[in-house]
Design a protein around this motif. Structure first.
Motif, PDB file in Angstrom:
ATOM      1  N   ALA A   1      64.689 -56.563 -56.499  1.00 41.57           N
ATOM      2  CA  ALA A   1      64.477 -55.339 -55.745  1.00 41.57           C
ATOM      3  C   ALA A   1      65.547 -54.303 -56.064  1.00 41.57           C
ATOM      4  O   ALA A   1      66.663 -54.644 -56.456  1.00 41.57           O
ATOM      5  CB  ALA A   1      64.482 -55.637 -54.247  1.00 41.57           C
ATOM      6  N   VAL A   2      65.180 -53.038 -55.865  1.00 42.44           N
ATOM      7  CA  VAL A   2      66.106 -51.931 -56.079  1.00 42.44           C
ATOM      8  C   VAL A   2      65.780 -50.839 -55.061  1.00 42.44           C
ATOM      9  O   VAL A   2      64.618 -50.618 -54.718  1.00 42.44           O
ATOM     10  CB  VAL A   2      66.011 -51.391 -57.531  1.00 42.44           C
ATOM     11  N   VAL A   3      66.831 -50.194 -54.565  1.00 47.13           N
ATOM     12  CA  VAL A   3      66.661 -49.093 -53.618  1.00 47.13           C
ATOM     13  C   VAL A   3      66.626 -47.789 -54.400  1.00 47.13           C
ATOM     14  O   VAL A   3      67.456 -47.546 -55.277  1.00 47.13           O
ATOM     15  CB  VAL A   3      67.817 -49.062 -52.593  1.00 47.13           C
ATOM     16  N   MET A   4      65.648 -46.946 -54.067  1.00 46.81           N
ATOM     17  CA  MET A   4      65.555 -45.601 -54.643  1.00 46.81           C
ATOM     18  C   MET A   4      65.639 -44.599 -53.499  1.00 46.81           C
ATOM     19  O   MET A   4      65.096 -44.842 -52.420  1.00 46.81           O
ATOM     20  CB  MET A   4      64.233 -45.427 -55.386  1.00 46.81           C
ATOM     21  N   ASP A   5      66.305 -43.495 -53.733  1.00 44.21           N
ATOM     22  CA  ASP A   5      66.427 -42.467 -52.707  1.00 44.21           C
ATOM     23  C   ASP A   5      66.569 -41.117 -53.384  1.00 44.21           C
ATOM     24  O   ASP A   5      66.964 -41.021 -54.550  1.00 44.21           O
ATOM     25  CB  ASP A   5      67.634 -42.743 -51.813  1.00 44.21           C
ATOM     26  N   GLY A   6      66.256 -40.087 -52.640  1.00 48.77           N
ATOM     27  CA  GLY A   6      66.365 -38.727 -53.144  1.00 48.77           C
ATOM     28  C   GLY A   6      67.725 -38.127 -52.856  1.00 48.77           C
ATOM     29  O   GLY A   6      68.500 -38.640 -52.045  1.00 48.77           O
ATOM     30  N   ALA A   7      67.982 -37.032 -53.515  1.00 52.96           N
ATOM     31  CA  ALA A   7      69.200 -36.265 -53.263  1.00 52.96           C
ATOM     32  C   ALA A   7      69.120 -35.644 -51.871  1.00 52.96           C
ATOM     33  O   ALA A   7      68.030 -35.427 -51.330  1.00 52.96           O
ATOM     34  CB  ALA A   7      69.360 -35.176 -54.322  1.00 52.96           C
ATOM     35  N   VAL A   8      70.260 -35.346 -51.289  1.00 54.99           N
ATOM     36  CA  VAL A   8      70.307 -34.751 -49.961  1.00 54.99           C
ATOM     37  C   VAL A   8      69.499 -33.456 -49.922  1.00 54.99           C
ATOM     38  O   VAL A   8      68.714 -33.217 -48.986  1.00 54.99           O
ATOM     39  CB  VAL A   8      71.775 -34.510 -49.528  1.00 54.99           C
ATOM     40  N   GLU A   9      69.631 -32.630 -50.968  1.00 61.05           N
ATOM     41  CA  GLU A   9      68.906 -31.350 -50.990  1.00 61.05           C
ATOM     42  C   GLU A   9      67.391 -31.523 -51.088  1.00 61.05           C
ATOM     43  O   GLU A   9      66.637 -30.592 -50.831  1.00 61.05           O
ATOM     44  CB  GLU A   9      69.421 -30.428 -52.099  1.00 61.05           C
ATOM     45  N   ALA A  10      66.939 -32.728 -51.410  1.00 63.69           N
ATOM     46  CA  ALA A  10      65.503 -33.017 -51.481  1.00 63.69           C
ATOM     47  C   ALA A  10      65.036 -33.817 -50.264  1.00 63.69           C
ATOM     48  O   ALA A  10      63.915 -34.318 -50.242  1.00 63.69           O
ATOM     49  CB  ALA A  10      65.191 -33.783 -52.764  1.00 63.69           C
ATOM     50  N   GLY A  11      65.913 -33.962 -49.264  1.00 61.28           N
ATOM     51  CA  GLY A  11      65.538 -34.673 -48.051  1.00 61.28           C
ATOM     52  C   GLY A  11      65.945 -36.135 -48.028  1.00 61.28           C
ATOM     53  O   GLY A  11      65.635 -36.857 -47.086  1.00 61.28           O
ATOM     54  N   GLY A  12      66.644 -36.589 -49.060  1.00 57.27           N
ATOM     55  CA  GLY A  12      67.115 -37.972 -49.096  1.00 57.27           C
ATOM     56  C   GLY A  12      68.508 -38.090 -48.533  1.00 57.27           C
ATOM     57  O   GLY A  12      69.089 -37.125 -48.041  1.00 57.27           O
ATOM     58  N   ARG A  13      69.044 -39.286 -48.626  1.00 51.96           N
ATOM     59  CA  ARG A  13      70.408 -39.539 -48.166  1.00 51.96           C
ATOM     60  C   ARG A  13      71.325 -39.939 -49.311  1.00 51.96           C
ATOM     61  O   ARG A  13      72.446 -40.374 -49.082  1.00 51.96           O
ATOM     62  CB  ARG A  13      70.407 -40.637 -47.106  1.00 51.96           C
ATOM     63  N   ASN A  14      70.817 -39.866 -50.544  1.00 55.07           N
ATOM     64  CA  ASN A  14      71.597 -40.244 -51.721  1.00 55.07           C
ATOM     65  C   ASN A  14      72.078 -41.694 -51.621  1.00 55.07           C
ATOM     66  O   ASN A  14      73.179 -42.017 -52.012  1.00 55.07           O
ATOM     67  CB  ASN A  14      72.781 -39.293 -51.915  1.00 55.07           C
ATOM     68  N   ALA A  15      71.209 -42.566 -51.084  1.00 58.61           N
ATOM     69  CA  ALA A  15      71.577 -43.964 -50.869  1.00 58.61           C
ATOM     70  C   ALA A  15      71.016 -44.895 -51.949  1.00 58.61           C
ATOM     71  O   ALA A  15      71.084 -46.103 -51.808  1.00 58.61           O
ATOM     72  CB  ALA A  15      71.098 -44.420 -49.493  1.00 58.61           C
ATOM     73  N   GLY A  16      70.462 -44.328 -53.004  1.00 58.86           N
ATOM     74  CA  GLY A  16      69.920 -45.162 -54.062  1.00 58.86           C
ATOM     75  C   GLY A  16      69.696 -44.355 -55.318  1.00 58.86           C
ATOM     76  O   GLY A  16      69.854 -43.135 -55.347  1.00 58.86           O
ATOM     77  N   ILE A  17      69.311 -45.051 -56.336  1.00 55.89           N
ATOM     78  CA  ILE A  17      69.053 -44.444 -57.635  1.00 55.89           C
ATOM     79  C   ILE A  17      67.797 -43.574 -57.575  1.00 55.89           C
ATOM     80  O   ILE A  17      66.883 -43.854 -56.804  1.00 55.89           O
ATOM     81  CB  ILE A  17      68.944 -45.556 -58.697  1.00 55.89           C
ATOM     82  N   ARG A  18      67.752 -42.528 -58.361  1.00 56.99           N
ATOM     83  CA  ARG A  18      66.553 -41.676 -58.432  1.00 56.99           C
ATOM     84  C   ARG A  18      65.516 -42.348 -59.333  1.00 56.99           C
ATOM     85  O   ARG A  18      65.878 -43.006 -60.323  1.00 56.99           O
ATOM     86  CB  ARG A  18      66.879 -40.307 -59.029  1.00 56.99           C
ATOM     87  N   PRO A  19      64.243 -42.160 -59.046  1.00 58.59           N
ATOM     88  CA  PRO A  19      63.207 -42.771 -59.883  1.00 58.59           C
ATOM     89  C   PRO A  19      63.292 -42.384 -61.361  1.00 58.59           C
ATOM     90  O   PRO A  19      63.121 -43.246 -62.234  1.00 58.59           O
ATOM     91  CB  PRO A  19      61.904 -42.280 -59.242  1.00 58.59           C
ATOM     92  N   MET A  20      63.605 -41.131 -61.672  1.00 57.11           N
ATOM     93  CA  MET A  20      63.700 -40.727 -63.073  1.00 57.11           C
ATOM     94  C   MET A  20      64.929 -41.346 -63.750  1.00 57.11           C
ATOM     95  O   MET A  20      64.911 -41.622 -64.947  1.00 57.11           O
ATOM     96  CB  MET A  20      63.705 -39.202 -63.218  1.00 57.11           C
ATOM     97  N   GLU A  21      65.984 -41.572 -62.982  1.00 57.68           N
ATOM     98  CA  GLU A  21      67.132 -42.295 -63.530  1.00 57.68           C
ATOM     99  C   GLU A  21      66.732 -43.724 -63.878  1.00 57.68           C
ATOM    100  O   GLU A  21      67.190 -44.281 -64.878  1.00 57.68           O
ATOM    101  CB  GLU A  21      68.288 -42.322 -62.518  1.00 57.68           C
ATOM    102  N   MET A  22      65.866 -44.309 -63.051  1.00 63.75           N
ATOM    103  CA  MET A  22      65.382 -45.669 -63.319  1.00 63.75           C
ATOM    104  C   MET A  22      64.661 -45.728 -64.660  1.00 63.75           C
ATOM    105  O   MET A  22      64.783 -46.713 -65.392  1.00 63.75           O
ATOM    106  CB  MET A  22      64.422 -46.141 -62.217  1.00 63.75           C
ATOM    107  N   LEU A  23      63.897 -44.687 -64.975  1.00 66.81           N
ATOM    108  CA  LEU A  23      63.211 -44.660 -66.265  1.00 66.81           C
ATOM    109  C   LEU A  23      64.205 -44.701 -67.419  1.00 66.81           C
ATOM    110  O   LEU A  23      64.010 -45.443 -68.383  1.00 66.81           O
ATOM    111  CB  LEU A  23      62.327 -43.413 -66.391  1.00 66.81           C
TER     112      LEU A  23
END
Length: 139
Positions: A22-44
């Motif tokens: 398992a892996v946690v993904m999260d958005g940037a704060v400015e996109a409504g996330g909490r920056n608590a995980g990797i971004r999906p495009m970074e995962m790619l």
């Protein structure tokens, strides 16, 4: 191959692989996330890096090269408008070992890029992918 992505809250998701990881993904704060995980495009990009490093190590080991480390430093550019696909990707390999033949390292990288790395070949449909490398003698 199977995977499952579950929404946690906000812009956070947990991705689970069919192999049980398992892996946690999260958005940037400015996109409504909490920056608590990797971004999906970074995962790619990480997936592509893992795929190509796997190939390079395997090819060099089969070629009886004494490889001790392989690092792929990846830089990418994305389109300015949606869909914000990758348009340029550059991979810099640092391959460490004992008495490595630079020609064999170069060939392993080319074989990965042109024949074996499914992720690179797939991303290469939208992005120009370039590579370079350095060989480091292991202590």
């Amino acid at each position: 191959m199977k995977a499952r992505v579950t929404w946690v809250d906000g812009k956070m998701f947990v991705g689970e692989s069919g192999s049980g990881h398992a892996v946690v993904m999260d958005g940037a704060v400015e996109a409504g996330g909490r920056n608590a995980g990797i971004r999906p495009m970074e995962m790619l990009l990480i997936g592509m890096g893992g795929c190509t490093c796997f190939d390079v190590v395997m090819i060099l080991e089969k070629g009886r090269q004494q490889i001790t480390d392989c690092v792929a430093a990846i830089e990418a550019e994305r389109a300015d408008t949606d869909p914000k696909v990758f348009t340029k990707i550059h991979v810099h390999f640092t391959v460490t070992g004992r008495k490595l033949d630079p020609a064999k390292v170069e060939r392993a990288i080319a074989l990965s890029a042109e024949k074996y790395c499914s992720a690179s070949i797939m991303l290469g449909q939208t992005a120009t992918i370039t590579h370079d490398f350095e060989v480091v003698e292991a202590p």
